[in-house]
Design a protein around this motif. Sequence first.
Motif, PDB file in Angstrom:
ATOM      1  N   PHE A 114     -29.110 -24.708   0.387  1.00  0.00           N
ATOM      2  CA  PHE A 114     -28.080 -24.149   1.263  1.00  0.00           C
ATOM      3  C   PHE A 114     -26.981 -25.162   1.602  1.00  0.00           C
ATOM      4  N   ASN A 115     -27.052 -26.342   1.021  1.00  0.00           N
ATOM      5  CA  ASN A 115     -26.069 -27.378   1.339  1.00  0.00           C
ATOM      6  C   ASN A 115     -25.193 -27.750   0.146  1.00  0.00           C
ATOM      7  N   MET A 116     -25.131 -26.851  -0.829  1.00  0.00           N
ATOM      8  CA  MET A 116     -24.304 -27.071  -2.008  1.00  0.00           C
ATOM      9  C   MET A 116     -23.201 -26.007  -2.055  1.00  0.00           C
ATOM     10  N   PRO A 117     -22.146 -26.230  -2.845  1.00  0.00           N
ATOM     11  CA  PRO A 117     -21.131 -25.180  -2.992  1.00  0.00           C
ATOM     12  C   PRO A 117     -21.687 -23.916  -3.648  1.00  0.00           C
ATOM     13  N   GLU A 118     -22.652 -24.092  -4.574  1.00  0.00           N
ATOM     14  CA  GLU A 118     -23.268 -22.957  -5.266  1.00  0.00           C
ATOM     15  C   GLU A 118     -24.774 -23.022  -5.043  1.00  0.00           C
ATOM     16  N   ASN A 119     -25.250 -22.235  -4.104  1.00  0.00           N
ATOM     17  CA  ASN A 119     -26.661 -22.287  -3.696  1.00  0.00           C
ATOM     18  C   ASN A 119     -27.487 -21.185  -4.340  1.00  0.00           C
ATOM     19  N   TYR A 120     -28.756 -21.530  -4.601  1.00  0.00           N
ATOM     20  CA  TYR A 120     -29.690 -20.600  -5.226  1.00  0.00           C
ATOM     21  C   TYR A 120     -31.031 -20.657  -4.505  1.00  0.00           C
ATOM     22  N   LEU A 121     -31.795 -19.558  -4.653  1.00  0.00           N
ATOM     23  CA  LEU A 121     -33.161 -19.502  -4.168  1.00  0.00           C
ATOM     24  C   LEU A 121     -34.075 -19.264  -5.367  1.00  0.00           C
ATOM     25  N   THR A 122     -35.323 -19.685  -5.244  1.00  0.00           N
ATOM     26  CA  THR A 122     -36.342 -19.352  -6.233  1.00  0.00           C
ATOM     27  C   THR A 122     -37.405 -18.520  -5.531  1.00  0.00           C
ATOM     28  N   ILE A 123     -37.785 -17.399  -6.134  1.00  0.00           N
ATOM     29  CA  ILE A 123     -38.801 -16.519  -5.558  1.00  0.00           C
ATOM     30  C   ILE A 123     -39.986 -16.429  -6.512  1.00  0.00           C
ATOM     31  N   ASN A 124     -41.154 -16.082  -5.962  1.00  0.00           N
ATOM     32  CA  ASN A 124     -42.380 -16.091  -6.769  1.00  0.00           C
ATOM     33  C   ASN A 124     -42.698 -14.712  -7.358  1.00  0.00           C
TER      34      ASN A 124
END
Length: 276
Positions: A114-124
């Motif tokens: 959440f602290n980058m210009p392009e943020n991602y999440l990984t889900i299981n």
Amino acid sequence: MQQIFNFIFKNSHKLLFLLLLAISLSLTIQSHSFHKSKVISSANFLTGSVYERMNAINEYFNLKARNEALAIENARLKSLLFNAKDTTKTILPDTIRGVKKINVIVSKVIRNSFNMPENYLTINSGKANGVESDMGVINDLGIIGIVENTSEHYATVQSILNRNSKINAKIKKSNHFGTLQWDGRSTGFVQLIDVPRLAAIRKGDTIVTGADSQIFPENIGIGTIDKIYTDDETNYFTLDVKLFNDMTNLGHVYIIKSKEKEEIQKLESESQQSSK
């Protein structure tokens, strides 16, 4: 064994005193109802306290299982809600494939940037669970992002805190539409741009997903208007939207699988081909 006998002989007077004291207390308790009731009350208090603490410990260790069960139940209820176009009518399944038009898949965030210009999440959850690219991801409070890539058991999600993210959204009370994006500054705010100047808006109004989105069902929560700016060049409003979600602290999420999206895309593709 010899050490045990030596201990008994050495402390025989003390042990005899304790034995006689126990016998006398037992006889006193048995022969007097008042003393007996007091002892039982005290014993119940002690055992009750022990059981209460043991139960609290068991509940703590069972929280994970309970959270999983609640997430599954929430997914079922959301699926019913998204399919209830008219709450006065019975919700009928899609008889062609035996599933409803909108299914909800339960998953959990295992990594979150959440602290980058392009943020991602990984889900299981991944292909084995029915997860595909371009599926919407939400939780109980509102939208989270859009599935981008999938493997067999995992998927990456483009967060709404991503400068490439563009989602159709609207002002709930007026139905004026705009495009939801992020300026890369605060993790608690996103921006709704290209809102017509004719729209009657004020601070605190709710922003939700729009009907033009093929990824999210309409009226999924996003946040509330915090600040209003006017773009003199385009004559449109830009709104700072305070998110319902704390995007730095995410747990269980729900992936939305909509069959209507496939139908719309197929129809639009056929229309484009026929116009050529």
